[in-house]
Motif scaffolding. Structure first.
Motif, short mmCIF file in Angstrom:
data_model
loop_
_atom_site.label_atom_id
_atom_site.label_comp_id
_atom_site.label_asym_id
_atom_site.label_seq_id
_atom_site.Cartn_x
_atom_site.Cartn_y
_atom_site.Cartn_z
N ASP A 262 -14.69 23.90 10.26
CA ASP A 262 -14.46 24.77 9.11
C ASP A 262 -13.46 24.16 8.13
OD1 ASP A 262 -16.25 26.64 10.03
OD2 ASP A 262 -14.73 27.96 10.91
N ILE A 263 -12.44 23.50 8.66
CA ILE A 263 -11.43 22.94 7.76
C ILE A 263 -12.03 21.84 6.88
CG2 ILE A 263 -10.48 21.22 9.37
CD1 ILE A 263 -7.69 22.09 8.06
N THR A 264 -12.92 21.04 7.44
CA THR A 264 -13.56 19.99 6.65
C THR A 264 -14.49 20.60 5.61
OG1 THR A 264 -13.39 18.44 8.50
CG2 THR A 264 -14.92 17.87 6.75
N LEU A 265 -15.24 21.61 6.01
CA LEU A 265 -16.14 22.28 5.08
C LEU A 265 -15.35 22.95 3.94
CD1 LEU A 265 -19.08 22.93 4.44
CD2 LEU A 265 -18.87 24.97 5.88
N ASN A 266 -14.27 23.62 4.29
CA ASN A 266 -13.42 24.24 3.26
C ASN A 266 -12.81 23.18 2.34
OD1 ASN A 266 -13.97 26.75 4.32
ND2 ASN A 266 -12.09 26.83 5.54
N PHE A 267 -12.42 22.06 2.92
CA PHE A 267 -11.84 20.97 2.14
C PHE A 267 -12.85 20.45 1.12
CE2 PHE A 267 -10.77 16.41 1.64
CZ PHE A 267 -9.51 16.55 1.07
N LEU A 268 -14.10 20.30 1.54
CA LEU A 268 -15.14 19.86 0.60
C LEU A 268 -15.29 20.86 -0.54
CD1 LEU A 268 -17.95 18.53 2.98
CD2 LEU A 268 -16.40 17.20 1.54
N GLY A 269 -15.18 22.14 -0.22
CA GLY A 269 -15.24 23.17 -1.26
C GLY A 269 -14.11 23.03 -2.26
N VAL A 270 -12.92 22.74 -1.76
CA VAL A 270 -11.77 22.52 -2.64
C VAL A 270 -12.02 21.32 -3.55
CG1 VAL A 270 -9.33 21.83 -2.69
CG2 VAL A 270 -10.08 23.62 -1.11
N LEU A 271 -12.51 20.23 -2.95
CA LEU A 271 -12.80 19.03 -3.75
C LEU A 271 -13.83 19.33 -4.84
CD1 LEU A 271 -12.93 16.17 -1.07
CD2 LEU A 271 -11.03 16.79 -2.59
N LEU A 272 -14.86 20.07 -4.48
CA LEU A 272 -15.89 20.43 -5.46
C LEU A 272 -15.29 21.26 -6.60
CD1 LEU A 272 -19.03 21.38 -3.35
CD2 LEU A 272 -18.89 19.62 -5.11
N ASN A 273 -14.57 22.29 -6.24
CA ASN A 273 -14.03 23.21 -7.25
C ASN A 273 -12.96 22.57 -8.13
OD1 ASN A 273 -15.67 25.46 -6.68
ND2 ASN A 273 -14.46 25.84 -4.84
N ARG A 274 -12.34 21.53 -7.65
CA ARG A 274 -11.31 20.85 -8.45
C ARG A 274 -11.85 19.58 -9.11
NH1 ARG A 274 -6.05 22.21 -5.25
NH2 ARG A 274 -6.13 24.46 -5.56
N GLY A 275 -13.14 19.35 -8.97
CA GLY A 275 -13.75 18.17 -9.59
C GLY A 275 -13.31 16.86 -8.96
N ARG A 276 -13.00 16.90 -7.67
CA ARG A 276 -12.48 15.71 -6.99
C ARG A 276 -13.44 15.15 -5.93
NH1 ARG A 276 -8.31 14.28 -10.29
NH2 ARG A 276 -6.62 15.78 -10.25
N ILE A 277 -14.64 15.67 -5.85
CA ILE A 277 -15.57 15.21 -4.82
C ILE A 277 -15.86 13.71 -4.96
CG2 ILE A 277 -17.74 15.73 -6.02
CD1 ILE A 277 -17.09 16.54 -2.34
N ILE A 278 -15.78 13.20 -6.16
CA ILE A 278 -16.00 11.76 -6.40
C ILE A 278 -15.00 10.91 -5.63
CG2 ILE A 278 -14.55 11.70 -8.48
CD1 ILE A 278 -17.65 9.77 -8.63
N HIS A 279 -13.85 11.49 -5.30
CA HIS A 279 -12.80 10.75 -4.61
C HIS A 279 -12.93 10.78 -3.08
CE1 HIS A 279 -10.63 10.14 -8.34
NE2 HIS A 279 -10.77 11.42 -8.61
N LEU A 280 -13.97 11.42 -2.57
CA LEU A 280 -14.09 11.58 -1.12
C LEU A 280 -14.01 10.26 -0.35
CD1 LEU A 280 -14.42 13.45 1.30
CD2 LEU A 280 -16.90 13.27 1.01
N PRO A 281 -14.69 9.19 -0.76
CA PRO A 281 -14.57 7.94 0.02
C PRO A 281 -13.13 7.41 0.07
CG PRO A 281 -16.49 7.84 -1.40
CD PRO A 281 -15.72 9.07 -1.80
N GLU A 282 -12.41 7.50 -1.04
CA GLU A 282 -11.02 7.03 -1.06
C GLU A 282 -10.12 7.97 -0.26
OE1 GLU A 282 -12.76 7.45 -4.07
OE2 GLU A 282 -13.35 5.36 -4.13
N ILE A 283 -10.39 9.27 -0.34
CA ILE A 283 -9.61 10.24 0.44
C ILE A 283 -9.82 9.98 1.93
CG2 ILE A 283 -9.41 12.69 1.04
CD1 ILE A 283 -10.13 13.28 -1.95
N GLN A 284 -11.05 9.70 2.30
CA GLN A 284 -11.35 9.41 3.71
C GLN A 284 -10.57 8.19 4.18
OE1 GLN A 284 -13.82 6.63 4.74
NE2 GLN A 284 -13.02 7.01 6.77
N LYS A 285 -10.56 7.14 3.38
CA LYS A 285 -9.81 5.92 3.76
C LYS A 285 -8.32 6.22 3.86
CE LYS A 285 -13.15 2.81 1.68
NZ LYS A 285 -13.52 2.16 0.44
#
Length: 186
Positions: free
Chosen positions: A69-92
């Motif tokens: 759930d925390i990862t799913l919620n985190f993805l929602g935050v990234l989407l809503n803040r326009g930051r999903i593009i940064h997911l690969p860098e955030i993961q690293k």
């Protein structure tokens, strides 16, 4: 805020919020591949013509129950803040932060021939003992070494390859500037 600052901020926040960091680390890696390797999926999530609500519905429909759930919620935050593009860098960055927290060091090991699993394990234990940290080795083959290995981590490089030894011999010979026609006796 620059891209690395964004990545570090989100990664640190997520690490501080989770009780299962290794699980989240794995999920982020899988999701970064899933969302950014396939062009259609990537274009969908980066498209300005698709609403964040629609993107979030797709994520929830396809991922609920499959990731924490925390990862799913985190993805929602990234989407809503326009930051999903940064997911690969955030993961690293998440992995970097988790490694620091756990006292782990990731080392790149290039060797020729390839290290056998037992050799890699032995090298890892030697490094762990010497540097008082848990080592995670990322092993690859590099024929240019001619034989031996090179270990790199943080700002340290350990060279135990034939190529580096030959380079040292060449350097030593050039520094001595031997006269032409010099005779050496055995």
């Amino acid at each position: 805020m620059n891209d690395s600052g964004v990545s570090k901020t989100y990664a640190s926040a997520l690490l501080g919020a989770t009780n299962v960091p290794e699980e989240v680390e794995q999920e982020l890696g899988d999701l970064a591949q899933l969302l950014f390797k396939d062009e259609k999926v990537k274009n969908f999530f980066l498209s300005p013509t698709v609403s964040n609500e629609e993107k979030e519905k797709v994520l929830i429909k396809n991922l609920r129950g499959k990731i924490s759930d925390i990862t799913l919620n985190f993805l929602g935050v990234l989407l809503n803040r326009g930051r999903i593009i940064h997911l690969p860098e955030i993961q690293k960055q998440f992995t970097v932060e988790l490694d620091k927290k756990k006292g782990r060091v990731r080392a790149q090991v290039r060797s020729y021939p390839s290290l056998e699993p037992a050799q890699a394990a032995k090298l890892g234990s030697i490094l762990s003992e010497k540097f008082k940290s848990e080592f995670i080795l990322e092993v690859s083959e590099d024929k240019s070494l001619l034989g031996g290995f090179v270990v790199q981590f943080n700002d340290l490089k350990i060279e135990k390859s034939i190529a580096s030894q030959l380079g040292e011999i060449k350097k030593s010979m050039l520094e001595k500037k031997l006269p032409v026609g010099a005779i050496y006796e055995n």
